[in-house]
Design an enzyme around this catalytic site. Structure first.
Site, short mmCIF file in Angstrom:
data_model
loop_
_atom_site.label_atom_id
_atom_site.label_comp_id
_atom_site.label_asym_id
_atom_site.label_seq_id
_atom_site.Cartn_x
_atom_site.Cartn_y
_atom_site.Cartn_z
N ARG A 194 0.67 -1.17 -0.49
CA ARG A 194 -0.06 0.14 0.09
C ARG A 194 0.95 1.39 0.15
NH1 ARG A 194 -3.65 -0.59 5.07
NH2 ARG A 194 -4.07 1.29 4.83
N GLY B 173 8.11 -3.59 12.54
CA GLY B 173 8.75 -2.31 12.82
C GLY B 173 8.09 -1.09 12.19
N GLY C 13 -8.61 -7.14 15.94
CA GLY C 13 -8.63 -8.08 16.63
C GLY C 13 -8.96 -7.84 18.86
N SER D 244 30.48 44.70 0.25
CA SER D 244 29.23 43.97 -0.44
C SER D 244 29.63 43.55 -1.94
CB SER D 244 28.14 44.70 -0.83
OG SER D 244 28.36 45.68 0.07
#
Length: 457
Positions: free
Chosen positions: A23, A109, A148, A396
């Site tokens: 999935r 995992g 379950g 600069s």
């Protein structure tokens, strides 16, 4: 007493990571997908390692070479092929745990956020005087869905049943099985040898060891987790994104509780190891990659990105700044808008206010880096360092061509390309002589206007 008992017995952990993760629709192993800059399995292992386990076993299947590379020698590997259920998966760890006599945690995992304290509670319950054969981690979600069920009374399990095999009365039970379990090693594998696959899926279910133990007259116990989020499994990109959001929300709350100001909390993203001291201010749309620490009194302004960086006390970063790995900002230094710092140290009170790149460099205390300045640190083959002394002023749009050293209190004139060292207190200007041609521009414009007019005729 339970805690003392659990601490005297060695602990092992079996992490099940053999699922195909279809999935997720990815060539990357499912458990290597990241949340807050850290893979799922690394989140889990960080909690497991707080228990100082004697052995760690990962049960792997497809794409197992990715896990070998990611985890290296930190764990022992067992292969489940073919995949015939969770009970069958745990059985594959028997060889890796040969000779081990202690308590075993079975983890997943892709269930990364189980806290170390929860694991300890399971181990402690296993070692209480009634010595249950197994301890199951249960949870009570808002919607029990197809989980379950754990049928229990006063923490003692009467029956474990998968949703597909449950009666309507059993499905009405709201205590669900997370799949996590603790058992003594000698009990675990002896019970697994007796598990059958006579069920709706024709698989060997790990929870069946509980039913077998109960049928033998042994007790089994359930410990309930603090929240369903702790045991949430991640199987898709949408669930991965949800886990990221939940983790970030929790971390933001923790940061503010610890004295950090978040101007727009929902727009700030942390990594798993971000460290912010009290009285840090973080404006909106800031991203912290891995390896960032920020000391007290610092301000991280909007739209900044920090990774692998250390920000000192009272520093200011951004807006729109990027600190890359190896960036170190010492006390009171400032990195302004559109400035990038990489593998460089900004000394105390040093400033690079805008539009600069400082890479592979050391910038001394109170030095000032003008807008548009860059350290030219790469010659196409190797990186070279730039050293800017304390109190130096870099004008600069200057290019400092490494390796080069700018001395203390030296000044580099604006627009200079400096390729040789500048001594302390020296002024260095590297510019081509200005060429002046009076009236040239006027003559050019007149000529071009005539030419344009002729083309329209």
């Amino acid at each position: 007493m339970a805690s003392r008992m659990s601490q005297t017995r060695p602990i092992a952990a079996i992490v099940l990571a053999a699922g195909k993760g279809t999935r997720m629709k990815s060539t990357r192993h499912k458990v290597l997908h990241e949340i807050a800059g850290r893979s799922m399995i690394e989140h889990l292992l960080a909690s497991v390692e707080e228990l100082a386990p004697e052995r760690l076993v990962a049960v792997v299947g497809e794409a197992r070479e990715q896990l070998h590379e990611a985890l290296g020698e930190r764990v022992r590997f067992a292969v489940q092929d073919p995949q015939l259920g969770t009970g069958h998966a745990v059985q594959q760890a028997a060889e890796a745990l040969a000779g081990f006599d202690g308590d075993v945690l079975v983890l997943y995992g892709d269930v990364p956020f189980v806290r170390a304290d929860t694991m300890r509670r399971m181990i402690d319950r296993l070692n209480e005087p009634d010595a249950p054969a197994a301890v199951v981690l249960g949870f009570e979600p808002d919607d029990a869905l197809r989980y379950g069920r754990v049928i229990a009374q006063q923490g003692r399990i009467l029956k474990m049943v998968e949703w597909k095999d449950a009666s309507e009365e059993e499905r009405a039970c709201t205590l669900c099985n997370s799949g996590l379990l603790a058992a003594r090693s000698q009990d675990l594998f002896a019970l697994l040898d007796r598990v059958s696959n006579k069920n709706a899926q024709a698989e060997y279910y790990l929870p069946d060891i509980v039913n077998i133990a109960i049928a033998d007259g042994q007790s089994c116990a359930v410990v309930t987790g603090e929240s369903a989020d702790e045991v949430a499994g991640i199987n898709s990109r949408a669930e991965l994104a949800l886990a990221e959001r939940q983790w970030q929300d929790l971390r933001r709350e923790e940061a503010m509780a610890e004295g950090v100001t978040l101007r727009a909390p929902e727009t700030v993203f942390f990594s798993y190891d971000t460290q912010l001291a009290a009285d840090v201010v973080v404006e909106q749309n800031v991203v912290f990659g891995p390896g960032v620490s920020v000391a007290s009194g610092a301000t991280i302004r909007a739209f900044s990105h920090l990774e692998g960086a250390s920000v000192g006390e009272g520093c200011e970063v951004g807006p729109y700044a990027r600190l890359r790995p190896g960036a170190v900002l010492e006390k009171g230094s400032k990195v302004g808008n559109f400035v990038e710092i990489k593998k460089a140290t900004m000394g105390e009170g040093a400033k690079a206010n805008h539009l600069s790149y400082i890479g592979d460099a050391t910038v001394g205390a109170r030095a000032n880096i003008g807008a548009g300045t860059i350290t030219c640190n790469y010659d196409g083959y190797f990186k070279h360092r730039t050293v800017i002394g304390p109190g130096a002023f870099i004008g600069s749009n200057s290019a400092l061509i490494a390796p080069v050293t700018i001395g203390a209190d030296a000044i580099v004139g604006a627009g200079s390309a400096v390729s040789r060292d500048v001594a302390d207190g020296e002024l260095r200007m590297v510019r081509a002589e200005q060429l002046v041609k009076p009236g040239w521009a006027d003559r050019f414009h007149d000529a071009m206007k005539r030419k344009k007019a002729e083309t329209k005729k």
